[in-house]
Scaffold this motif. Sequence first.
Motif, mmCIF file in Angstrom:
data_model
loop_
_atom_site.group_PDB
_atom_site.id
_atom_site.type_symbol
_atom_site.label_atom_id
_atom_site.label_comp_id
_atom_site.label_asym_id
_atom_site.label_seq_id
_atom_site.Cartn_x
_atom_site.Cartn_y
_atom_site.Cartn_z
ATOM 1 N N GLU A 1 -18.621 21.862 -3.867
ATOM 2 C CA GLU A 1 -18.455 22.348 -2.515
ATOM 3 C C GLU A 1 -19.863 22.509 -1.959
ATOM 4 O OE1 GLU A 1 -16.082 25.871 -2.438
ATOM 5 O OE2 GLU A 1 -14.650 25.024 -3.855
ATOM 6 N N ILE A 2 -20.128 21.784 -0.909
ATOM 7 C CA ILE A 2 -21.464 21.802 -0.316
ATOM 8 C C ILE A 2 -21.332 22.325 1.103
ATOM 9 C CG2 ILE A 2 -23.447 20.400 0.323
ATOM 10 C CD1 ILE A 2 -22.373 18.386 -1.831
ATOM 11 N N SER A 3 -22.117 23.326 1.434
ATOM 12 C CA SER A 3 -22.064 23.845 2.790
ATOM 13 C C SER A 3 -23.467 24.120 3.300
ATOM 14 C CB SER A 3 -21.214 25.111 2.862
ATOM 15 O OG SER A 3 -21.789 26.143 2.107
ATOM 16 N N PHE A 4 -23.588 24.097 4.603
ATOM 17 C CA PHE A 4 -24.833 24.405 5.287
ATOM 18 C C PHE A 4 -24.574 25.597 6.182
ATOM 19 C CE2 PHE A 4 -25.263 20.068 4.016
ATOM 20 C CZ PHE A 4 -26.607 19.893 3.750
ATOM 21 N N GLN A 5 -25.433 26.603 6.105
ATOM 22 C CA GLN A 5 -25.296 27.789 6.948
ATOM 23 C C GLN A 5 -26.396 27.784 7.982
ATOM 24 O OE1 GLN A 5 -25.414 31.160 4.337
ATOM 25 N NE2 GLN A 5 -23.360 30.799 3.582
ATOM 26 N N CYS A 6 -26.067 28.216 9.162
ATOM 27 C CA CYS A 6 -27.057 28.313 10.234
ATOM 28 C C CYS A 6 -27.850 29.597 10.076
ATOM 29 C CB CYS A 6 -26.390 28.307 11.597
ATOM 30 S SG CYS A 6 -25.513 26.779 11.924
ATOM 31 N N VAL A 7 -29.095 29.547 10.488
ATOM 32 C CA VAL A 7 -29.965 30.721 10.444
ATOM 33 C C VAL A 7 -29.779 31.502 11.722
ATOM 34 C CG1 VAL A 7 -32.342 31.508 10.350
ATOM 35 C CG2 VAL A 7 -31.620 29.552 9.013
#
Length: 62
Positions: A56-62
């Motif tokens: 599971e790969i996710s990108f979170q915004c800063v």
Amino acid sequence: MFPVDGRIAGLWRLDQGKNRLPVVFVPFAKITTPDRTALTAEAEALARFTDHDREEISFQCV
């Protein structure tokens, strides 16, 4: 930390679980689509290396 073009571009963490390898990227700034694709490929390679069935790969915004 993960680099993009030789500079530290953000943080990542690995939350290992049974048959799972969630990888979360937290970039310091917006990253380009090609860079996101490259990071995703690295996370997929890590999942294969550690013999996990899925990732599971996710990108979170800063």
